[in-house]
Design an enzyme around this catalytic site. Structure first.
Site, PDB file in Angstrom:
ATOM      1  N   ASP A 136       0.807  -1.221   0.000  1.00 57.66           N
ATOM      2  CA  ASP A 136       0.000   0.000   0.000  1.00 57.66           C
ATOM      3  C   ASP A 136       0.838   1.268   0.000  1.00 57.66           C
ATOM      4  O   ASP A 136       0.354   2.341  -0.336  1.00 57.66           O
ATOM      5  CB  ASP A 136      -0.857   0.036   1.276  1.00 57.66           C
ATOM      6  CG  ASP A 136      -2.143  -0.755   1.133  1.00 57.66           C
ATOM      7  OD1 ASP A 136      -2.591  -0.952  -0.002  1.00 57.66           O
ATOM      8  OD2 ASP A 136      -2.685  -1.160   2.165  1.00 57.66           O
TER       9      ASP A 136
HETATM   10  C1  GLC Z   1      -0.725   2.360   5.789  1.00 56.93           C
HETATM   11  C2  GLC Z   1      -0.030   1.137   6.345  1.00 56.93           C
HETATM   12  C3  GLC Z   1      -0.365  -0.087   5.571  1.00 56.93           C
HETATM   13  C4  GLC Z   1      -1.844  -0.193   5.446  1.00 56.93           C
HETATM   14  C5  GLC Z   1      -2.427   1.102   4.849  1.00 56.93           C
HETATM   15  C6  GLC Z   1      -3.928   1.069   4.662  1.00 56.93           C
HETATM   16  O1  GLC Z   1      -0.290   2.607   4.513  1.00 56.93           O
HETATM   17  O2  GLC Z   1       1.366   1.299   6.349  1.00 56.93           O
HETATM   18  O3  GLC Z   1       0.188  -1.213   6.196  1.00 56.93           O
HETATM   19  O4  GLC Z   1      -2.149  -1.253   4.614  1.00 56.93           O
HETATM   20  O5  GLC Z   1      -2.093   2.154   5.679  1.00 56.93           O
HETATM   21  O6  GLC Z   1      -4.602   1.239   5.861  1.00 56.93           O
HETATM   22  C1  GLC Z   2      -1.760  -3.995   5.238  1.00 58.14           C
HETATM   23  C2  GLC Z   2      -2.969  -4.091   4.353  1.00 58.14           C
HETATM   24  C3  GLC Z   2      -2.704  -4.930   3.132  1.00 58.14           C
HETATM   25  C4  GLC Z   2      -1.438  -4.503   2.468  1.00 58.14           C
HETATM   26  C5  GLC Z   2      -0.270  -4.507   3.437  1.00 58.14           C
HETATM   27  C6  GLC Z   2       1.014  -4.004   2.821  1.00 58.14           C
HETATM   28  O1  GLC Z   2      -1.565  -5.216   5.893  1.00 58.14           O
HETATM   29  O2  GLC Z   2      -4.074  -4.631   5.028  1.00 58.14           O
HETATM   30  O3  GLC Z   2      -3.776  -4.812   2.233  1.00 58.14           O
HETATM   31  O4  GLC Z   2      -1.199  -5.365   1.397  1.00 58.14           O
HETATM   32  O5  GLC Z   2      -0.592  -3.682   4.530  1.00 58.14           O
HETATM   33  O6  GLC Z   2       0.986  -2.636   2.604  1.00 58.14           O
END
Ligand code: GLC
Ligand code: GLC
Length: 822
Positions: A490
């Site tokens: 993300d």
């Molecule tokens: C932030 C976090 C990530 C998560 C995203 C969406 O980017 O670092 O782990 O998936 O938020 O909530």
């Molecule tokens: C969080 C989110 C997932 C994402 C991950 C890496 O665990 O839930 O959707 O792939 O972060 O950013």
């Protein structure tokens, strides 16, 4: 250092002190009603949706931590304490919390009085049942006062925490002292107007008093640990009118020495059809008949014990689908109990409600839920089927997807962003997982709408086609998939260029790019494009399958040609077309995701572990050299030390945390699987143990979170708190490690035509048995394992040697004996 121990026989983790480094929690409920409960009774309950139907309050980020829960205060001749230790914090002579599968039992003892409470959500019920057993362990008669406590949330948990100008005036309750089964308190805020639901908190015994107004019970300037009523030893009979509605029953017990008494409390959620909302013509009094029925089902200890036995039996049955006996008790308890249990919880919650996810931030993720399915589908395939249809119904006609939907409405929304270009392919992953497990190809014919729009229904298979096509239609200059807002990571935001403090990387406007590409999505396309082709073939669409395979081959070549850095796979190309994840850069040289995923997909895989020049072995060796630590493999290395505007959120985290070089456990199993693909089971097993909580129990003071469930992150080698876990429970790690361990290390996985037995666990586990139920047949598998790198098992099935590793599915009801030797 430990704070408890596993009780494998009972399938429980036993916490023996309230002073764990962090609240260690559990989940109650497996269908529609859920509760979170910490080892000291903190937490909250909700119906289906932690944001929109919250029953009770919890205060995140508070001082002290873990504030809010279902508490039972004891006043024993003026000595006030709580058996859960919190909130009163009086010293206990004995404390024990047993977290089991869907239940928790908390026991506290002080001054010759033992109070033990079993908390669970019975199957098929929308209620948390609390069976309290009070025992006089002293030599003298006792007269004991008890005060229950629960604080109601005004349903919408977000509004509840923000909209005080309205909410402090709308709280309403009803008190029923002569309820058919004891006494009950009803929370009915907004019931007079548009809601058709209310909450009830009942007890199966006569009360000597009650409170429903928080200030009256606690005292305006007190903490819960100093609550006025229990210390005074007298309820006030307060009736909430606005402000803060609560429920507290006051009870008195006379106990002879050694005597024990049970009480049953029930916190329930009840819905009434519109025409049956009221008990009176003036529409003031709730029609309580459904609540009475609920309380009537748990009016006696025997009823509660029966419901609890049913829950235990339910889990025994679920866990019988996959069970291993390996002689390694940590491996066995992980596979047979806790990992499967965590898979159920993540399937139910996605990333919505934990002690790190507030239940208001996120609903069900498109990407997350599809992956969660992979670790859950063998448990309750019918629910996986329903989930697939729910998810696919939120897809857009061009194959792209909302990133999440709200479980109550099942409609997609953009609250946490959209335009993540990996999302569509995960739908193929989820459906393929379901098909392999069940063989139920009828799901592909289910009519499924786009964006929940009635009239747009097409067969589910068409949704897979759109997912596949979306990736092909969105490729960049190197023929690799465009990354969009981000891919699985993300935080790799290559089109975002955010300079505004506090702006969300997940929702802010992106630059129209058309250049930034993801090697990860490319690898994902190779893996799931191949699954798509297989599914098409089995639908009789050979042309579609052939074309898909061609596209997959093209992508494989694009990866090897443009996605290879010499010693490992590149991660991406940025907005300007420059590579990311290359040795040429001082930071972020190597990223874990494409290494694991590409090899898992078979890209660059040569002839096995000795093929040291194959990209697969090179990439995995580089991972080992640069990313592996004693606590797991970090996401990338070296971490970014300064903000990289062209890379986005990944560089916002201090080095070693989260996506910036943290051990982001979710992707570790991809490498573990990849190691088995090249035939290095020994290394795969070693990597598995580094992140698996049961193996980390002895360093609980470092790990700090629950030793029975995976966490999303463990701080990486560049972080000051290296080895410390965060964000436990809700993580794709649960499903992926279960897949890695059960299907690849132990090597028993559902193929398209049969059960594949292909152990790759290395020499440390010389032999084991697996019991696997698949499509109604039972497979009893015995493995004799040399652990030789690169060795593949020879199979003998019911006494007959067979070619290859796939044992054709037997008819339902059959038992098949498989001996595997390698
Ligand atoms: C932030 C976090 C990530 C998560 C995203 C969406 O980017 O670092 O782990 O998936 O938020 O909530
Ligand atoms: C969080 C989110 C997932 C994402 C991950 C890496 O665990 O839930 O959707 O792939 O972060 O950013």
């Amino acid at each position: 250092m430990r704070f408890g121990h596993f009780d494998d026989e009972a399938r429980e983790y036993v916490i023996t002190t309230p002073h764990t480094p962090y609240p260690w929690i559990n989940y109650l409920g497996s269908e529609e009603f859920f509760s979170l409960i910490s080892h000291q009774a903190g937490g909250y309950s909700f119906y289906r949706d932690a944001r929109l139907r919250r029953l009770t309050r919890y205060r995140y980020n508070n001082i002290p931590t873990d504030a809010g829960g279902r508490y039972l205060y004891v006043n024993d001749g003026g000595d006030v304490w709580t058996p859960s230790w919190l909130p009163v914090k009086a010293d206990l002579d004995h404390f024990e919390t047993r977290h089991g599968l869907g239940y928790t039992r908390i026991t506290g003892e002080r001054g010759g009085l033992r109070v033990s409470t079993l908390f669970f959500v019975p199957l098929g019920e929308n209620a948390e049942v609390q069976k309290v057993t009070v025992t006089n362990t002293s030599g003298a008669a006792k007269s004991v006062k008890l005060f229950s406590f629960a604080e109601f949330c005004l349903w919408n948990a977000q509004d509840d925490q923000t909209n005080y100008q309205r909410n402090l005036s709308i709280g309403e309750v009803e008190v029923e002292l002569d309820s058919p089964h004891g006494a009950a308190i009803y929370h009915k805020t907004e019931y007079r107007e548009r809601r058709d639901h209310f909450a009830v908190y009942g007890v199966n015994a006569p009360v000597v008093g009650f409170d429903t107004d928080r200030d009256s019970f606690v005292g305006p300037y007190n903490s819960l640990g100093e609550a006025a009523v229990p210390f005074a030893g007298r309820a006030t009979g307060s009736v909430a009118s606005g402000w803060y509605p609560i429920a507290s029953h006051a009870l008195e017990l006379e106990l002879a020495p050694g005597e024990s008494r049970d009480l049953v409390l029930v916190l329930g959620y009840v819905e009434n059809p519109d025409e049956e909302k009221w008990a009176d013509d003036a529409k003031q009094v709730i029609n309580k008949s459904r609540a009475h029925e609920l309380l009537g089902r748990f009016a006696t200890s025997e009823q509660v014990d029966d419901a609890f036995e049913a829950l235990r039996a339910y889990w025994t049955e679920l866990l019988s689908t996959y069970a291993v006996h390996s002689g390694d008790e940590k491996l066995d308890r992980t596979i047979n109990i806790w990992n499967q249990y965590q898979c159920m919880v993540t399937f139910n919650m996605s990333r919505s409600a934990s002690y790190f996810e507030t239940g208001i931030g996120r609903g069900m993720g498109f990407r997350d839920s599809n992956q969660d399915l992979l670790g859950f589908v063998h448990l309750v395939p019918e629910r996986a089927r329903e989930r697939i249809i729910d998810i696919a119904s939120t897809q857009f006609p061009d194959g792209s997807a909302y990133h999440q939907y709200q479980p109550l409405t099942k409609r997609g929304n953009n609250d946490i962003g959209s335009g993540f270009n990996d999302d569509p392919l995960w739908l193929i992953a989820g459906v393929a997982g379901y098909l392999r497990e069940t063989g139920d190809f009828t799901i592909l014919d289910e009519p499924v709408p786009f964006d929940n729009e009635p009239g747009t229904e097409v067969p589910l298979f068409e949704h897979l086609t759109r997912s596949f096509q979306f990736t092909l239609d969105n490729r960049g200059p190197h023929g690799l998939p465009l990354i969009g807002r981000a891919d699985w990571n993300d935080c790799l935001n290559l089109n975002c260029f955010s300079t505004t403090p506090g702006e969300s990387f997940q929702t802010t406007e992106n630059k129209a790019g058309g250049v930034a590409e993801s090697v990860f999505i490319a690898a994902q396309f190779v893996l799931y494009g191949t699954e798509y082709a297989e599914i098409a073939e089995r639908r009789g669409l050979s042309d579609v399958a052939a074309q898909a395979r061609e596209a997959v081959e093209e992508m494989r070549e694009a990866i090897l040609e443009h996605g290879w850095d010499g010693r490992w796979f590149l991660r991406a190309y940025d907005y300007f077309g420059n590579p990311i994840g290359t040795d040429a850069h001082p930071e972020g040289k190597i990223w874990i995701e494409p290494q694991g995923f590409a090899v898992m997909a078979g890209v660059g895989v040569g002839s096995g572990p000795d093929d040291v020049d194959s990209p697969a072995v090179k990439a995995l060796d580089s991972v080992h050299e640069m990313l592996a630590t004693d606590h797991g493999m970090v996401l990338q290395y070296p971490a970014y030390t300064s903000y990289q505007v062209h890379m986005g959120e990944v560089s916002t985290y201090p080095p070693g945390y989260k996506e910036n070089g943290g051990i982001f456990c979710h992707n570790n199993p991809w490498v573990i699987i990849a190691e088995t693909v090249v035939g290095r089971g020994g290394r795969a097993f070693d990597l598995f143990k580094r992140i698996t909580p049961a193996y980390r129990e002895d360093i609980s003071e470092v790990h700090r979170l629950e030793p029975y469930v995976y966490a999303q992150m463990i701080a990486g080698k560049e972080a000051p708190r290296h080895g410390e876990a965060k964000n436990s429970w809700l993580t794709g790690t649960a499903a992926w490690t279960f897949v890695a361990a059960s299907q690849y290390l132990l090597g028993v996985r559902p193929g398209w035509d049969g059960l594949i037995v292909d152990p790759q666990i290395g020499p440390e586990v010389p032999g084991y048995t697996v019991r696997r139920v698949a499509r109604g047949a039972t497979y009893e598998i015995t493995v004799r394992n040399s652990g030789e790198p690169g060795a593949r098992a020879r199979l003998v099935v019911d006494g007959e040697p067979i070619e290859g590793n796939e044992v054709p599915y037997a008819p339902a009801g059959a038992t098949v004996r498989i001996e595997a030797t390698l």
